[in-house]
Design a protein around this motif. Structure first.
Motif, PDB file in Angstrom:
ATOM      1  N   PHE A 112       0.834  -1.485  -0.334  1.00  0.00           N
ATOM      2  CA  PHE A 112       0.068  -0.009  -0.238  1.00  0.00           C
ATOM      3  C   PHE A 112       0.966   1.187  -0.247  1.00  0.00           C
ATOM      4  O   PHE A 112       2.399   1.427  -0.028  1.00  0.00           O
ATOM      5  CB  PHE A 112      -1.055   0.410   1.247  1.00  0.00           C
ATOM      6  N   ALA A 113      -0.292   1.958  -0.781  1.00  0.00           N
ATOM      7  CA  ALA A 113       1.234   3.758  -0.619  1.00  0.00           C
ATOM      8  C   ALA A 113       1.241   4.942   0.602  1.00  0.00           C
ATOM      9  O   ALA A 113      -0.517   5.027   1.004  1.00  0.00           O
ATOM     10  CB  ALA A 113       1.019   3.915  -2.336  1.00  0.00           C
ATOM     11  N   ALA A 114       1.550   5.697   0.741  1.00  0.00           N
ATOM     12  CA  ALA A 114       0.800   6.323   1.735  1.00  0.00           C
ATOM     13  C   ALA A 114       0.052   7.584   0.751  1.00  0.00           C
ATOM     14  O   ALA A 114       0.159   8.001  -0.338  1.00  0.00           O
ATOM     15  CB  ALA A 114       2.406   7.312   1.933  1.00  0.00           C
ATOM     16  N   SER A 115      -1.276   8.194   1.633  1.00  0.00           N
ATOM     17  CA  SER A 115      -2.801   8.320   0.884  1.00  0.00           C
ATOM     18  C   SER A 115      -3.426   8.081   1.656  1.00  0.00           C
ATOM     19  O   SER A 115      -3.193   8.387   3.400  1.00  0.00           O
ATOM     20  CB  SER A 115      -3.088   7.417   0.057  1.00  0.00           C
ATOM     21  N   ALA A 116      -4.662   9.284   1.559  1.00  0.00           N
ATOM     22  CA  ALA A 116      -5.899   9.214   2.413  1.00  0.00           C
ATOM     23  C   ALA A 116      -6.451   8.133   3.727  1.00  0.00           C
ATOM     24  O   ALA A 116      -6.525   8.134   4.403  1.00  0.00           O
ATOM     25  CB  ALA A 116      -6.478   9.958   2.332  1.00  0.00           C
ATOM     26  N   ASP A 117      -5.509   6.976   2.754  1.00  0.00           N
ATOM     27  CA  ASP A 117      -6.262   5.821   2.795  1.00  0.00           C
ATOM     28  C   ASP A 117      -5.039   4.870   3.765  1.00  0.00           C
ATOM     29  O   ASP A 117      -5.404   3.871   5.197  1.00  0.00           O
ATOM     30  CB  ASP A 117      -6.191   4.543   2.705  1.00  0.00           C
ATOM     31  N   PHE A 118      -3.532   5.194   3.319  1.00  0.00           N
ATOM     32  CA  PHE A 118      -2.143   4.520   4.587  1.00  0.00           C
ATOM     33  C   PHE A 118      -1.795   5.719   5.376  1.00  0.00           C
ATOM     34  O   PHE A 118      -1.659   6.422   4.102  1.00  0.00           O
ATOM     35  CB  PHE A 118      -1.746   3.673   3.627  1.00  0.00           C
TER      36      PHE A 118
ATOM     37  N   GLN B 250       1.246   5.466   5.485  1.00  0.00           N
ATOM     38  CA  GLN B 250       2.847   5.282   4.622  1.00  0.00           C
ATOM     39  C   GLN B 250       2.511   4.283   4.191  1.00  0.00           C
ATOM     40  O   GLN B 250       2.226   3.151   3.242  1.00  0.00           O
ATOM     41  CB  GLN B 250       3.889   4.673   6.120  1.00  0.00           C
ATOM     42  N   ASP B 251       4.174   4.005   3.274  1.00  0.00           N
ATOM     43  CA  ASP B 251       4.198   2.867   2.090  1.00  0.00           C
ATOM     44  C   ASP B 251       4.270   1.938   2.541  1.00  0.00           C
ATOM     45  O   ASP B 251       5.304   1.799   3.640  1.00  0.00           O
ATOM     46  CB  ASP B 251       5.410   3.721   1.470  1.00  0.00           C
ATOM     47  N   LYS B 252       4.330   0.890   2.355  1.00  0.00           N
ATOM     48  CA  LYS B 252       4.345  -0.065   2.735  1.00  0.00           C
ATOM     49  C   LYS B 252       4.571  -2.079   1.288  1.00  0.00           C
ATOM     50  O   LYS B 252       3.835  -1.879   0.902  1.00  0.00           O
ATOM     51  CB  LYS B 252       3.828  -0.679   3.531  1.00  0.00           C
ATOM     52  N   PRO B 253       5.877  -1.666   0.719  1.00  0.00           N
ATOM     53  CA  PRO B 253       6.138  -2.925  -0.585  1.00  0.00           C
ATOM     54  C   PRO B 253       5.617  -4.200  -0.270  1.00  0.00           C
ATOM     55  O   PRO B 253       5.147  -4.900   1.200  1.00  0.00           O
ATOM     56  CB  PRO B 253       7.805  -2.583  -0.451  1.00  0.00           C
ATOM     57  N   ALA B 254       4.974  -4.777  -0.623  1.00  0.00           N
ATOM     58  CA  ALA B 254       4.256  -5.932  -0.728  1.00  0.00           C
ATOM     59  C   ALA B 254       5.416  -7.537  -0.451  1.00  0.00           C
ATOM     60  O   ALA B 254       6.334  -7.158  -0.015  1.00  0.00           O
ATOM     61  CB  ALA B 254       3.767  -6.975  -2.057  1.00  0.00           C
ATOM     62  N   GLY B 255       5.057  -7.930   1.064  1.00  0.00           N
ATOM     63  CA  GLY B 255       5.747  -9.048   1.381  1.00  0.00           C
ATOM     64  C   GLY B 255       6.052  -8.359   2.487  1.00  0.00           C
ATOM     65  O   GLY B 255       6.664  -9.284   2.891  1.00  0.00           O
TER      66      GLY B 255
ATOM     67  N   ARG C 145      -5.292   7.229  13.694  1.00  0.00           N
ATOM     68  CA  ARG C 145      -4.052   7.152  13.173  1.00  0.00           C
ATOM     69  C   ARG C 145      -3.469   6.903  11.892  1.00  0.00           C
ATOM     70  O   ARG C 145      -2.434   7.308  11.102  1.00  0.00           O
ATOM     71  CB  ARG C 145      -3.422   5.969  13.658  1.00  0.00           C
ATOM     72  N   GLY C 146      -4.739   7.114  10.678  1.00  0.00           N
ATOM     73  CA  GLY C 146      -4.165   7.093   9.499  1.00  0.00           C
ATOM     74  C   GLY C 146      -4.818   6.469   8.454  1.00  0.00           C
ATOM     75  O   GLY C 146      -3.843   6.464   7.353  1.00  0.00           O
ATOM     76  N   TYR C 147      -5.056   4.559   9.170  1.00  0.00           N
ATOM     77  CA  TYR C 147      -5.160   4.075   8.541  1.00  0.00           C
ATOM     78  C   TYR C 147      -6.833   2.975   7.989  1.00  0.00           C
ATOM     79  O   TYR C 147      -7.069   2.147   8.316  1.00  0.00           O
ATOM     80  CB  TYR C 147      -4.576   3.019   8.936  1.00  0.00           C
ATOM     81  N   PRO C 148      -7.638   4.217   7.701  1.00  0.00           N
ATOM     82  CA  PRO C 148      -8.655   3.813   7.374  1.00  0.00           C
ATOM     83  C   PRO C 148      -8.867   2.699   5.751  1.00  0.00           C
ATOM     84  O   PRO C 148      -9.717   1.893   5.821  1.00  0.00           O
ATOM     85  CB  PRO C 148      -9.883   5.085   6.357  1.00  0.00           C
ATOM     86  N   GLY C 149      -8.037   2.305   5.160  1.00  0.00           N
ATOM     87  CA  GLY C 149      -7.646   1.259   4.184  1.00  0.00           C
ATOM     88  C   GLY C 149      -7.458   0.045   4.657  1.00  0.00           C
ATOM     89  O   GLY C 149      -8.257  -0.817   4.507  1.00  0.00           O
ATOM     90  N   CYS C 150      -7.077   0.369   6.454  1.00  0.00           N
ATOM     91  CA  CYS C 150      -7.212  -1.034   6.447  1.00  0.00           C
ATOM     92  C   CYS C 150      -8.847  -1.434   7.614  1.00  0.00           C
ATOM     93  O   CYS C 150      -9.367  -2.635   7.530  1.00  0.00           O
ATOM     94  CB  CYS C 150      -6.169  -0.810   8.269  1.00  0.00           C
ATOM     95  N   VAL C 151      -9.370  -0.937   7.621  1.00  0.00           N
ATOM     96  CA  VAL C 151     -10.882  -0.553   8.258  1.00  0.00           C
ATOM     97  C   VAL C 151     -11.925  -1.301   7.273  1.00  0.00           C
ATOM     98  O   VAL C 151     -12.658  -2.446   7.120  1.00  0.00           O
ATOM     99  CB  VAL C 151     -11.547   0.430   8.886  1.00  0.00           C
ATOM    100  N   VAL C 152     -11.341  -0.972   6.130  1.00  0.00           N
ATOM    101  CA  VAL C 152     -12.057  -0.701   5.054  1.00  0.00           C
ATOM    102  C   VAL C 152     -12.425  -2.812   4.248  1.00  0.00           C
ATOM    103  O   VAL C 152     -12.986  -2.393   3.760  1.00  0.00           O
ATOM    104  CB  VAL C 152     -12.803   0.224   4.023  1.00  0.00           C
ATOM    105  N   PHE C 153     -11.103  -2.671   4.306  1.00  0.00           N
ATOM    106  CA  PHE C 153     -10.340  -4.377   3.317  1.00  0.00           C
ATOM    107  C   PHE C 153     -10.346  -5.483   4.949  1.00  0.00           C
ATOM    108  O   PHE C 153     -11.691  -5.626   5.619  1.00  0.00           O
ATOM    109  CB  PHE C 153      -8.789  -4.408   4.237  1.00  0.00           C
TER     110      PHE C 153
END
Length: 280
Positions: A24-30, A32-37, A58-66
């Motif tokens: 995932f890439a740093a954005s409104a959903d995450f 910070q950046d995180k490479p695959a694996g 803490r800036g990780y709404p993308g995790c909540v909706v996954f």
């Protein structure tokens, strides 16, 4: 596998695959950046999230909706029983590849299960049941068998059945056909969307306050930031919890009995008033 519980994420029976395998890439959903694996910095040694109750703040709404639709525990407990991606690089690569295939297959299983609840006995229901059994069988293969599945080809065979189930469930409503519509930020306040075909539509930031979405098909609809306050989704077709988590709503928002009002929606929590101590 239970037709319902097996399609709900059970993080206690997973080894944190969704926190490691995807990028995932740093954005409104995450935040910070995180490479695959690579494990998310918030992932603890026990495979649980260290900030689970504060993800939005803490800036990780993308995790909540996954939503993995149960694929995480399937790979952890069935495909690789008793193994962990931490054990060795080969195990890690295999588990991540298996999860990348199992997750969309589990999503298809969820849609097929929903379609079966909408479809009365007859040829279409028999076809849906056969498709569900075939999809379930694909998820039960060995790691090599699972990663060799052509998910796109299988989805192309299943989607016509899901569309047919949707059309039958919406029959007689006269709902509009808005498949794939770009409705970013659209003003749909109070709109009658009963029986509408919204499959694949983009409703990011749309104003749906007071809208009637009963028997509307929301397969694949992006509801991030959509305002659902007072909207009626009590009989919306193919609506899943992660779509509600991505949107905004309140107590007046009607949701199906199998889903719940997200905790972050307005008017759902009341801050207790602490009794004051009389001055002495």
């Amino acid at each position: 596998m239970s037709e319902t519980t097996g399609l709900r994420a059970d993080c206690a029976r997973c080894v944190g695959l969704c926190c490691v395998a995807p990028a995932f890439a740093a954005s409104a959903d995450f935040a910070q950046d995180k490479p695959a694996g690579r494990p998310c910095p918030q992932l603890r040694a026990d495979s649980r999230c260290g900030i689970h109750d504060e993800l939005r703040e803490r800036g990780y709404p993308g995790c909540v909706v996954f939503d993995c639709f149960g694929a995480g525990q399937r790979v952890s407990q069935v495909t690789y029983p008793g193994r962990d991606w931490r054990d060795d690089p080969a195990t890690a690569a295999g588990m991540f590849a298996a999860f990348a295939v199992a997750r969309p297959l589990h999503e298809l299983l969820w849609y097929l299960t929903e379609a079966l609840t909408l479809t009365p006995g007859g040829p279409l229901r028999d076809q849906l049941r056969a498709a569900r059994d075939a999809t379930d069988a694909l998820t039960a293969g060995t790691p090599e068998e699972l990663t060799s599945v052509d998910v796109d080809a299988h989805r192309s065979r299943v989607n016509p059945l899901l569309s047919a189930a949707s059309e039958a469930a919406r029959a007689g409503t006269g709902g509009a056909d808005r498949r794939g519509a770009m409705l970013l930020g659209a003003n749909l306040r109070g709109t009658n969307l009963v029986g509408a075909n919204l499959r694949g539509a983009c409703l990011v930031g749309a104003d749906l306050r007071g809208a009637d979405l009963r028997r509307a098909d929301v397969t694949g609809v992006d509801l991030r930031g959509a305002d659902l306050r007072g909207a009626d989704l009590s009989r919306t077709l193919f609506l899943h919890q992660s779509q509600l988590e991505a949107a905004r709503g309140d107590r007046r928002t009607g949701v199906p009995p199998t889903l719940r009002h997200p905790r972050h929606w307005t008017g759902l929590t009341v801050t207790p008033v602490r009794p004051t101590t009389p001055a002495r």
